[in-house]
Design a protein around this motif. Sequence first.
Motif, PDB file in Angstrom:
ATOM      1  N   ALA A 145      67.549  29.537  39.180  1.00  0.00           N
ATOM      2  CA  ALA A 145      66.115  28.678  39.480  1.00  0.00           C
ATOM      3  C   ALA A 145      65.669  27.932  41.195  1.00  0.00           C
ATOM      4  O   ALA A 145      65.272  27.993  41.681  1.00  0.00           O
ATOM      5  CB  ALA A 145      66.262  28.081  38.090  1.00  0.00           C
ATOM      6  N   VAL A 146      67.478  27.608  40.860  1.00  0.00           N
ATOM      7  CA  VAL A 146      66.900  27.192  42.894  1.00  0.00           C
ATOM      8  C   VAL A 146      66.828  27.767  43.752  1.00  0.00           C
ATOM      9  O   VAL A 146      66.280  27.288  44.626  1.00  0.00           O
ATOM     10  CB  VAL A 146      68.239  25.303  43.323  1.00  0.00           C
ATOM     11  CG1 VAL A 146      68.197  24.919  43.900  1.00  0.00           C
ATOM     12  CG2 VAL A 146      68.513  24.840  41.816  1.00  0.00           C
ATOM     13  N   PHE A 147      67.395  28.923  43.159  1.00  0.00           N
ATOM     14  CA  PHE A 147      67.465  29.967  44.425  1.00  0.00           C
ATOM     15  C   PHE A 147      65.798  29.887  45.087  1.00  0.00           C
ATOM     16  O   PHE A 147      65.592  30.718  45.990  1.00  0.00           O
ATOM     17  CB  PHE A 147      67.933  30.691  44.048  1.00  0.00           C
ATOM     18  CG  PHE A 147      67.686  32.444  44.534  1.00  0.00           C
ATOM     19  CD1 PHE A 147      68.028  32.783  46.018  1.00  0.00           C
ATOM     20  CD2 PHE A 147      66.777  33.162  43.975  1.00  0.00           C
ATOM     21  CE1 PHE A 147      67.937  33.848  46.416  1.00  0.00           C
ATOM     22  CE2 PHE A 147      66.421  33.543  44.326  1.00  0.00           C
ATOM     23  CZ  PHE A 147      66.763  34.839  45.554  1.00  0.00           C
ATOM     24  N   ARG A 148      65.065  30.681  44.049  1.00  0.00           N
ATOM     25  CA  ARG A 148      64.212  31.119  43.874  1.00  0.00           C
ATOM     26  C   ARG A 148      63.257  29.275  45.060  1.00  0.00           C
ATOM     27  O   ARG A 148      61.987  29.925  45.824  1.00  0.00           O
ATOM     28  CB  ARG A 148      63.292  30.964  42.490  1.00  0.00           C
ATOM     29  CG  ARG A 148      63.193  32.265  41.870  1.00  0.00           C
ATOM     30  CD  ARG A 148      63.017  32.504  40.851  1.00  0.00           C
ATOM     31  NE  ARG A 148      61.291  32.902  40.436  1.00  0.00           N
ATOM     32  CZ  ARG A 148      60.871  33.902  41.062  1.00  0.00           C
ATOM     33  NH1 ARG A 148      62.020  35.372  41.565  1.00  0.00           N
ATOM     34  NH2 ARG A 148      59.315  34.650  42.120  1.00  0.00           N
ATOM     35  N   ALA A 149      63.518  28.444  44.409  1.00  0.00           N
ATOM     36  CA  ALA A 149      62.570  27.708  44.975  1.00  0.00           C
ATOM     37  C   ALA A 149      63.133  27.526  46.510  1.00  0.00           C
ATOM     38  O   ALA A 149      62.161  27.385  47.397  1.00  0.00           O
ATOM     39  CB  ALA A 149      62.609  26.218  44.650  1.00  0.00           C
ATOM     40  N   VAL A 150      64.263  27.502  46.694  1.00  0.00           N
ATOM     41  CA  VAL A 150      65.049  27.257  48.251  1.00  0.00           C
ATOM     42  C   VAL A 150      64.294  29.198  48.965  1.00  0.00           C
ATOM     43  O   VAL A 150      63.142  28.955  50.240  1.00  0.00           O
ATOM     44  CB  VAL A 150      66.615  27.663  48.120  1.00  0.00           C
ATOM     45  CG1 VAL A 150      66.689  27.696  49.859  1.00  0.00           C
ATOM     46  CG2 VAL A 150      67.078  26.340  47.511  1.00  0.00           C
ATOM     47  N   ALA A 151      64.525  29.885  48.061  1.00  0.00           N
ATOM     48  CA  ALA A 151      64.473  31.521  49.220  1.00  0.00           C
ATOM     49  C   ALA A 151      62.278  31.463  49.069  1.00  0.00           C
ATOM     50  O   ALA A 151      62.013  31.910  50.052  1.00  0.00           O
ATOM     51  CB  ALA A 151      63.908  32.619  48.162  1.00  0.00           C
ATOM     52  N   GLY A 153      60.740  28.339  49.708  1.00  0.00           N
ATOM     53  CA  GLY A 153      60.729  27.471  50.353  1.00  0.00           C
ATOM     54  C   GLY A 153      60.565  28.389  52.208  1.00  0.00           C
ATOM     55  O   GLY A 153      60.223  28.631  53.312  1.00  0.00           O
ATOM     56  N   ALA A 154      61.719  29.521  52.298  1.00  0.00           N
ATOM     57  CA  ALA A 154      62.261  30.005  53.074  1.00  0.00           C
ATOM     58  C   ALA A 154      61.641  30.741  53.762  1.00  0.00           C
ATOM     59  O   ALA A 154      61.599  31.810  54.654  1.00  0.00           O
ATOM     60  CB  ALA A 154      63.762  30.072  53.399  1.00  0.00           C
ATOM     61  N   GLY A 155      60.443  31.798  52.417  1.00  0.00           N
ATOM     62  CA  GLY A 155      59.806  32.498  53.552  1.00  0.00           C
ATOM     63  C   GLY A 155      60.401  34.092  53.205  1.00  0.00           C
ATOM     64  O   GLY A 155      60.315  35.226  53.624  1.00  0.00           O
ATOM     65  N   VAL A 156      61.912  34.001  52.622  1.00  0.00           N
ATOM     66  CA  VAL A 156      62.289  35.056  51.971  1.00  0.00           C
ATOM     67  C   VAL A 156      61.769  35.552  50.419  1.00  0.00           C
ATOM     68  O   VAL A 156      61.329  35.087  49.308  1.00  0.00           O
ATOM     69  CB  VAL A 156      63.679  34.606  51.468  1.00  0.00           C
ATOM     70  CG1 VAL A 156      64.336  35.805  50.944  1.00  0.00           C
ATOM     71  CG2 VAL A 156      64.659  34.802  52.218  1.00  0.00           C
ATOM     72  N   PRO A 157      61.637  36.992  50.439  1.00  0.00           N
ATOM     73  CA  PRO A 157      60.642  37.886  50.155  1.00  0.00           C
ATOM     74  C   PRO A 157      61.510  37.686  48.182  1.00  0.00           C
ATOM     75  O   PRO A 157      62.487  38.327  48.229  1.00  0.00           O
ATOM     76  CB  PRO A 157      61.058  39.577  50.252  1.00  0.00           C
ATOM     77  CG  PRO A 157      62.047  38.774  51.355  1.00  0.00           C
ATOM     78  CD  PRO A 157      61.876  38.074  51.575  1.00  0.00           C
ATOM     79  N   ILE A 158      61.184  37.920  47.266  1.00  0.00           N
ATOM     80  CA  ILE A 158      61.491  37.984  45.440  1.00  0.00           C
ATOM     81  C   ILE A 158      60.321  38.145  44.736  1.00  0.00           C
ATOM     82  O   ILE A 158      59.548  38.256  44.939  1.00  0.00           O
ATOM     83  CB  ILE A 158      61.586  35.745  45.459  1.00  0.00           C
ATOM     84  CG1 ILE A 158      60.273  35.135  46.081  1.00  0.00           C
ATOM     85  CG2 ILE A 158      63.013  35.355  46.212  1.00  0.00           C
ATOM     86  CD1 ILE A 158      60.614  33.415  44.413  1.00  0.00           C
ATOM     87  N   PRO A 159      60.644  38.660  43.779  1.00  0.00           N
ATOM     88  CA  PRO A 159      60.036  39.536  43.104  1.00  0.00           C
ATOM     89  C   PRO A 159      59.051  38.099  42.482  1.00  0.00           C
ATOM     90  O   PRO A 159      58.744  36.830  42.322  1.00  0.00           O
ATOM     91  CB  PRO A 159      60.738  39.925  41.338  1.00  0.00           C
ATOM     92  CG  PRO A 159      62.465  40.028  42.564  1.00  0.00           C
ATOM     93  CD  PRO A 159      62.650  38.700  43.556  1.00  0.00           C
ATOM     94  N   ARG A 302      71.064  34.498  56.230  1.00  0.00           N
ATOM     95  CA  ARG A 302      70.987  33.680  57.263  1.00  0.00           C
ATOM     96  C   ARG A 302      69.236  32.223  56.628  1.00  0.00           C
ATOM     97  O   ARG A 302      69.987  31.600  56.701  1.00  0.00           O
ATOM     98  CB  ARG A 302      70.631  33.438  58.256  1.00  0.00           C
ATOM     99  CG  ARG A 302      72.087  34.094  58.898  1.00  0.00           C
ATOM    100  CD  ARG A 302      72.131  35.408  60.789  1.00  0.00           C
ATOM    101  NE  ARG A 302      73.080  35.781  60.704  1.00  0.00           N
ATOM    102  CZ  ARG A 302      74.057  35.757  61.221  1.00  0.00           C
ATOM    103  NH1 ARG A 302      74.290  34.168  61.371  1.00  0.00           N
ATOM    104  NH2 ARG A 302      75.313  36.292  61.563  1.00  0.00           N
ATOM    105  N   ARG A 303      68.500  32.886  57.153  1.00  0.00           N
ATOM    106  CA  ARG A 303      67.451  32.107  56.206  1.00  0.00           C
ATOM    107  C   ARG A 303      67.632  30.736  55.106  1.00  0.00           C
ATOM    108  O   ARG A 303      67.452  30.244  54.697  1.00  0.00           O
ATOM    109  CB  ARG A 303      66.334  33.270  56.467  1.00  0.00           C
ATOM    110  CG  ARG A 303      66.058  33.592  57.849  1.00  0.00           C
ATOM    111  CD  ARG A 303      64.167  34.218  57.593  1.00  0.00           C
ATOM    112  NE  ARG A 303      63.179  33.671  57.414  1.00  0.00           N
ATOM    113  CZ  ARG A 303      62.565  33.830  57.809  1.00  0.00           C
ATOM    114  NH1 ARG A 303      62.153  34.651  57.269  1.00  0.00           N
ATOM    115  NH2 ARG A 303      60.661  33.226  57.049  1.00  0.00           N
ATOM    116  N   LEU A 304      68.103  31.851  54.020  1.00  0.00           N
ATOM    117  CA  LEU A 304      68.452  31.562  52.668  1.00  0.00           C
ATOM    118  C   LEU A 304      69.782  29.325  53.277  1.00  0.00           C
ATOM    119  O   LEU A 304      70.077  29.009  52.559  1.00  0.00           O
ATOM    120  CB  LEU A 304      69.261  32.260  52.409  1.00  0.00           C
ATOM    121  CG  LEU A 304      68.286  33.061  50.849  1.00  0.00           C
ATOM    122  CD1 LEU A 304      69.019  34.293  50.383  1.00  0.00           C
ATOM    123  CD2 LEU A 304      67.427  31.968  50.462  1.00  0.00           C
ATOM    124  N   CYS A 305      70.429  30.561  53.893  1.00  0.00           N
ATOM    125  CA  CYS A 305      71.352  29.262  54.493  1.00  0.00           C
ATOM    126  C   CYS A 305      71.485  28.212  55.027  1.00  0.00           C
ATOM    127  O   CYS A 305      72.305  27.189  54.358  1.00  0.00           O
ATOM    128  CB  CYS A 305      73.270  30.725  55.524  1.00  0.00           C
ATOM    129  SG  CYS A 305      73.903  31.417  53.983  1.00  0.00           S
TER     130      CYS A 305
END
Length: 437
Positions: A145-151, A153-159, A302-305
């Motif tokens: 769940a936190v992953f989806r928020a971080v991704a 916010g960082a502009g990382v593509p998620i489904p 890296r953007r997630l990190c």
Amino acid sequence: MRLLIGNSTDIDLVGEFEKAGAAWWAQRLVWFAREGDVLVLPALPEDDYVDYVTGVLGVDRSSLRLLVPPPGADGAARLTADRLADPSFLADLDAALAGRTVEQVLATWPAAPVVALARRIGAADLLPGQAFVSQGGGALVNSKAVFRAVAAGAGVPIPQGAVCANPAAAEQEIWDLLAEDRAVIIKHEFYSGGVGNHILSRGEGVQPLGAPRVSIMPDRPAVAKFIAAEWDRYTSGGRHRLVVEEYFPGSRAVFSELLITDGGIQFGTDGEMFYVPIANAQAIPAPDQPADRMAAVTEHARRLCEPLRAMGYRGWLSADAIVTPGGAVYFTEYNGRITGSTHLHEVLGRRVVGPDFARDRVLFERVGWRAPSFREAVDAVEAAGLAYDPATRTGALFCSAYDPDAGSVWYCAVAPDMDAIRVLEERLASLFPQQPS
């Protein structure tokens, strides 16, 4: 010397899940051992396994100290807080450390009880990211769940999807996707290996990859009935949130694993996971993905990190993604811990096969190779001439302890390419023909 702690999971996040295999899984810690280290494990590994690992690594086994705290309220499967605080264990630990200098504290899971132990022996500063971990940070870097928020916010593509805190929200999100004839996957916030996932589809024909099963949802009342029946299972009685997202049939699963340190973010490896229907193999590096695609995967990782590093997390982070049949890449989760891939690339890869192993070798881990015992597995592979040979840098290494419940051991096949891996696997399968198809 270093203090290594094999706390394979967090009881507060997974409850009874993974309990049965927790002690067995934690024994992978032995692969990280160096001369003189002290290892804390939930249970003692069998001698044949420790002898094998130390023999491959060239580590003097007699220099190692293996400590097992008495069972706690949860039993002996996991290293829980009460076990790490047990007075008799602490006395044994003090004796093992007496007159020696601890250079690092390494834990497989970023959990607060490990920080408490490190503080108890005056080594808190030797546990990277201890301040973050001490306040429950481990949950943040392992939550889907936190992953989806971080991704996001960082502009990382998620489904497309959502994090759902109640059944009504889950029903709405699931139906919104199904109504557009999109398949759906729901995920427990913290379970791993795909076993906390479930695929939903409006029609037949979707093969489960990354989840144990598929359920047909012809209409919204069917979704409501499913959620009412399964909500507690997939949220641990409402303690955690449910992740709902679009599922892409026929996708391939890739990952990039990086190390977050005070000095920056370091690339570890990339790879591909294989599922039938849940994870049963992995290849490092990703064997036949275009180089530019995997470079993009690592750049997104890296953007997630970056925000996690700013928050104070220090340690390995594996970012998982899918590649759809059309070539689109979507990230699906991250895992902030020593993962099931870390010992493959950092130890079997860089320490055993060679620092630049990824240039000309593939490491292929196979889950659940059935054999009568660890000793018989090793003897059979050696007799067949299939054991890893440092001269040719090819062959099979046993990367896990023997799992008595499954009657199996996991191996890592090392070869120049996937064609050679397949040949090696065929020969290995012939040694104990009772392998599943």
